[in-house]
Design a protein around this motif. Structure first.
Motif, PDB file in Angstrom:
ATOM      1  N   MET A 111      -5.861   6.053   0.691  1.00  0.00           N
ATOM      2  CA  MET A 111      -5.675   6.073   2.840  1.00  0.00           C
ATOM      3  C   MET A 111      -3.902   7.060   3.057  1.00  0.00           C
ATOM      4  O   MET A 111      -3.809   8.272   3.893  1.00  0.00           O
ATOM      5  N   ALA A 112      -3.757   6.138   2.150  1.00  0.00           N
ATOM      6  CA  ALA A 112      -2.140   6.213   2.341  1.00  0.00           C
ATOM      7  C   ALA A 112      -1.210   7.184   1.742  1.00  0.00           C
ATOM      8  O   ALA A 112       0.363   7.947   1.074  1.00  0.00           O
ATOM      9  N   GLN A 113      -1.991   8.066   0.666  1.00  0.00           N
ATOM     10  CA  GLN A 113      -1.689   9.052  -0.166  1.00  0.00           C
ATOM     11  C   GLN A 113      -0.507  10.121   0.691  1.00  0.00           C
ATOM     12  O   GLN A 113      -1.106  10.485   1.548  1.00  0.00           O
ATOM     13  N   PRO A 114      -0.063  10.041   0.116  1.00  0.00           N
ATOM     14  CA  PRO A 114       0.752  11.590   1.411  1.00  0.00           C
ATOM     15  C   PRO A 114      -0.276  12.920   0.725  1.00  0.00           C
ATOM     16  O   PRO A 114      -0.498  12.585  -0.034  1.00  0.00           O
ATOM     17  N   THR A 115      -0.210  13.779   1.935  1.00  0.00           N
ATOM     18  CA  THR A 115      -1.250  15.492   1.634  1.00  0.00           C
ATOM     19  C   THR A 115      -0.081  16.224   1.939  1.00  0.00           C
ATOM     20  O   THR A 115       1.244  16.625   1.739  1.00  0.00           O
ATOM     21  N   VAL A 154      -7.703  -5.729   3.794  1.00  0.00           N
ATOM     22  CA  VAL A 154      -6.519  -5.267   4.043  1.00  0.00           C
ATOM     23  C   VAL A 154      -5.221  -5.302   4.799  1.00  0.00           C
ATOM     24  O   VAL A 154      -6.301  -4.164   5.648  1.00  0.00           O
ATOM     25  N   GLU A 155      -4.748  -4.912   5.680  1.00  0.00           N
ATOM     26  CA  GLU A 155      -4.026  -5.134   6.578  1.00  0.00           C
ATOM     27  C   GLU A 155      -2.672  -3.788   6.525  1.00  0.00           C
ATOM     28  O   GLU A 155      -1.660  -4.452   5.832  1.00  0.00           O
ATOM     29  N   PHE A 156      -2.313  -2.507   6.603  1.00  0.00           N
ATOM     30  CA  PHE A 156      -1.107  -2.021   7.210  1.00  0.00           C
ATOM     31  C   PHE A 156      -0.894  -1.173   7.747  1.00  0.00           C
ATOM     32  O   PHE A 156      -1.675  -0.307   8.475  1.00  0.00           O
ATOM     33  N   LEU A 174      -7.371  -2.857  -1.945  1.00  0.00           N
ATOM     34  CA  LEU A 174      -6.429  -1.971  -2.027  1.00  0.00           C
ATOM     35  C   LEU A 174      -6.525  -0.515  -2.268  1.00  0.00           C
ATOM     36  O   LEU A 174      -5.452   0.451  -1.979  1.00  0.00           O
ATOM     37  N   ASP A 175      -7.457  -0.380  -3.327  1.00  0.00           N
ATOM     38  CA  ASP A 175      -7.326   0.989  -4.119  1.00  0.00           C
ATOM     39  C   ASP A 175      -7.855   1.978  -3.007  1.00  0.00           C
ATOM     40  O   ASP A 175      -7.341   3.101  -2.763  1.00  0.00           O
ATOM     41  N   VAL A 176      -8.529   1.781  -1.850  1.00  0.00           N
ATOM     42  CA  VAL A 176      -9.189   1.807  -0.539  1.00  0.00           C
ATOM     43  C   VAL A 176      -7.925   2.928  -0.162  1.00  0.00           C
ATOM     44  O   VAL A 176      -8.327   3.557   0.312  1.00  0.00           O
ATOM     45  N   ALA A 177      -6.951   1.356   0.204  1.00  0.00           N
ATOM     46  CA  ALA A 177      -5.972   2.053   1.229  1.00  0.00           C
ATOM     47  C   ALA A 177      -5.159   2.494   0.733  1.00  0.00           C
ATOM     48  O   ALA A 177      -4.243   3.555   1.109  1.00  0.00           O
ATOM     49  N   ASP A 178      -4.379   2.418  -0.449  1.00  0.00           N
ATOM     50  CA  ASP A 178      -3.384   2.682  -1.317  1.00  0.00           C
ATOM     51  C   ASP A 178      -4.166   5.370  -1.365  1.00  0.00           C
ATOM     52  O   ASP A 178      -3.648   6.153  -0.588  1.00  0.00           O
ATOM     53  N   VAL A 213       1.714  -1.146  -0.084  1.00  0.00           N
ATOM     54  CA  VAL A 213       0.062   0.025   0.120  1.00  0.00           C
ATOM     55  C   VAL A 213       1.288   1.240  -0.277  1.00  0.00           C
ATOM     56  O   VAL A 213       1.528   1.465   0.865  1.00  0.00           O
ATOM     57  N   GLU A 214       1.538   2.016  -0.810  1.00  0.00           N
ATOM     58  CA  GLU A 214       1.711   3.106  -1.494  1.00  0.00           C
ATOM     59  C   GLU A 214       3.263   2.957  -0.784  1.00  0.00           C
ATOM     60  O   GLU A 214       3.933   4.121   0.223  1.00  0.00           O
ATOM     61  N   GLY A 215       3.855   1.464  -1.135  1.00  0.00           N
ATOM     62  CA  GLY A 215       4.872   1.109  -0.499  1.00  0.00           C
ATOM     63  C   GLY A 215       5.618   0.675   0.432  1.00  0.00           C
ATOM     64  O   GLY A 215       6.517  -0.259   0.788  1.00  0.00           O
ATOM     65  N   LEU A 216       4.407   0.525   1.659  1.00  0.00           N
ATOM     66  CA  LEU A 216       4.281  -0.203   2.818  1.00  0.00           C
ATOM     67  C   LEU A 216       3.976  -1.512   2.253  1.00  0.00           C
ATOM     68  O   LEU A 216       3.234  -1.707   2.209  1.00  0.00           O
ATOM     69  N   PRO A 217       4.470  -2.426   3.211  1.00  0.00           N
ATOM     70  CA  PRO A 217       4.152  -3.702   3.699  1.00  0.00           C
ATOM     71  C   PRO A 217       2.293  -4.152   3.733  1.00  0.00           C
ATOM     72  O   PRO A 217       2.026  -3.141   4.989  1.00  0.00           O
TER      73      PRO A 217
END
Length: 108
Positions: A104-108, A76-78, A98-102, A54-58
């Protein structure tokens, strides 16, 4: 958003969307090494799962309806900044989660 809940004593919160079809929970991360924990889960669990990103995170990614009872949700857990985030649904695919998780993890 359909519902929210908070357990202050455990520092837990949840957001429920789409009439309960999608749930996101957040609580303090307990894993020192999330990737290693996810790899252990994949090796030991009977559901179809893998360690993704997720955005480079495991991330632990579990495919729906793949446990022995074929009744598990997609999951999906991260770990994001020491917050354990779980995104799960009985109606969405693991790719959709995964799309939802991505997002959430997008840099702001």
């Amino acid at each position: 958003m359909t519902a929210t809940w908070v357990v202050a004593s455990r520092q837990q919160a949840a957001l429920v969307f789409d009439q309960g079809s999608l749930t996101i929970t957040m609580d303090p991360a307990a894993y020192q090494d999330p990737k290693r924990e996810y790899q252990a889960f994949v090796a030991e669990d009977n559901a179809q799962s893998c360690v993704g990103q997720v955005e480079g995170l495991p991330a632990l990614v579990i495919s729906p309806d793949t446990d022995c009872g074929q009744s598990n949700p997609a999951w999906v857990e991260f770990d994001l900044n020491r917050i354990d985030i779980n995104v799960y649904s009985a109606g969405y695919s693991d790719d959709q989660l995964l799309d939802v998780a991505d997002s959430m993890a997008q840099p702001t």
